[in-house]
Write a protein that holds these residues in place. Structure first.
Motif, PDB file in Angstrom:
ATOM      1  N   GLY A   1       0.305  -4.932  -5.337  1.00 27.27           N
ATOM      2  CA  GLY A   1      -1.120  -5.064  -5.056  1.00 27.27           C
ATOM      3  C   GLY A   1      -1.470  -4.696  -3.621  1.00 27.27           C
ATOM      4  O   GLY A   1      -2.482  -4.031  -3.369  1.00 27.27           O
ATOM      5  N   ILE A   2      -0.633  -5.097  -2.688  1.00 24.95           N
ATOM      6  CA  ILE A   2      -0.900  -4.795  -1.275  1.00 24.95           C
ATOM      7  C   ILE A   2      -0.793  -3.297  -1.019  1.00 24.95           C
ATOM      8  O   ILE A   2      -1.654  -2.701  -0.365  1.00 24.95           O
ATOM      9  N   VAL A   3       0.264  -2.677  -1.521  1.00 28.98           N
ATOM     10  CA  VAL A   3       0.464  -1.244  -1.278  1.00 28.98           C
ATOM     11  C   VAL A   3      -0.643  -0.425  -1.938  1.00 28.98           C
ATOM     12  O   VAL A   3      -1.254   0.444  -1.304  1.00 28.98           O
ATOM     13  N   ILE A   4      -0.906  -0.702  -3.199  1.00 27.42           N
ATOM     14  CA  ILE A   4      -1.948   0.052  -3.893  1.00 27.42           C
ATOM     15  C   ILE A   4      -3.305  -0.243  -3.280  1.00 27.42           C
ATOM     16  O   ILE A   4      -4.131   0.657  -3.098  1.00 27.42           O
ATOM     17  N   GLY A   5      -3.537  -1.506  -2.941  1.00 29.08           N
ATOM     18  CA  GLY A   5      -4.817  -1.868  -2.339  1.00 29.08           C
ATOM     19  C   GLY A   5      -5.054  -1.174  -1.010  1.00 29.08           C
ATOM     20  O   GLY A   5      -6.149  -0.684  -0.733  1.00 29.08           O
ATOM     21  N   ALA A   6      -4.024  -1.099  -0.181  1.00 30.14           N
ATOM     22  CA  ALA A   6      -4.173  -0.442   1.122  1.00 30.14           C
ATOM     23  C   ALA A   6      -4.448   1.049   0.951  1.00 30.14           C
ATOM     24  O   ALA A   6      -5.327   1.612   1.614  1.00 30.14           O
ATOM     25  N   ALA A   7      -3.697   1.687   0.054  1.00 36.04           N
ATOM     26  CA  ALA A   7      -3.896   3.127  -0.154  1.00 36.04           C
ATOM     27  C   ALA A   7      -5.258   3.405  -0.774  1.00 36.04           C
ATOM     28  O   ALA A   7      -5.969   4.326  -0.363  1.00 36.04           O
TER      29      ALA A   7
END
Length: 149
Positions: free
Chosen positions: A20-26
């Motif tokens: 969630g963090i990685v996809i959310g940041a991108a």
């Protein structure tokens, strides 16, 4: 030590959080570019202004940029909606199916197990049928039963 770390990393909620963090940041970078490039100018245009003062108001020389705030809210809502529908909702559906037991049925026993079961059943039948003369195991091992004295 490494096994404990591996167990910690492989927990479902930790992996979900990392994804969630990685996809959310991108994805937030993409949504921010979209809202800064298209939504914020629309907000400024609708608010009746053009140029530097569009989407703002001044009180005693202090500029309040409400267009940027509205833009940030729209960015957040778009990002949250996409993360929910592309990550959270499918993972919740998968977890619910697992809870209901809709996983594939267990495999049939292997051929070895089936053959051993058949042999066991035949030996049990033979032992019951032979009665006094002895069991099939004794017959196979060429053991004879001594008559009672």
């Amino acid at each position: 030590m490494f096994q404990g770390f591996k167990d910690f990393i492989m927990r479902g909620n930790v992996v979900d959080l990392a994804v969630g963090i990685v996809i959310g940041a991108a994805f937030t970078a993409v949504v921010t570019a979209f809202t800064n490039g298209f939504i914020k100018p629309l907000i400024q245009l609708i608010s009746g202004g053009s140029g530097v003062n569009a989407g703002t108001w001044k009180v005693r020389g202090v500029v309040f940029d409400y267009a940027t705030f509205i833009n940030a809210i729209i960015t957040f809502l778009i990002t949250a909606a996409v993360l929910y529908f592309l990550v959270v909702f499918p993972l919740n559906a998968l977890a619910e199916r697992r809870r209901r037991g809709e996983e594939p049925p267990p495999k049939a026993p292997s051929e070895d197990i089936v053959l051993l079961t058949q042999i066991r059943d035949l030996l049990a039948q033979d032992a019951t049928a032979s009665g006094a003369r002895g069991s099939a195991v004794n017959d196979i091992l060429n053991r004879t039963q001594e008559p009672p004295r």
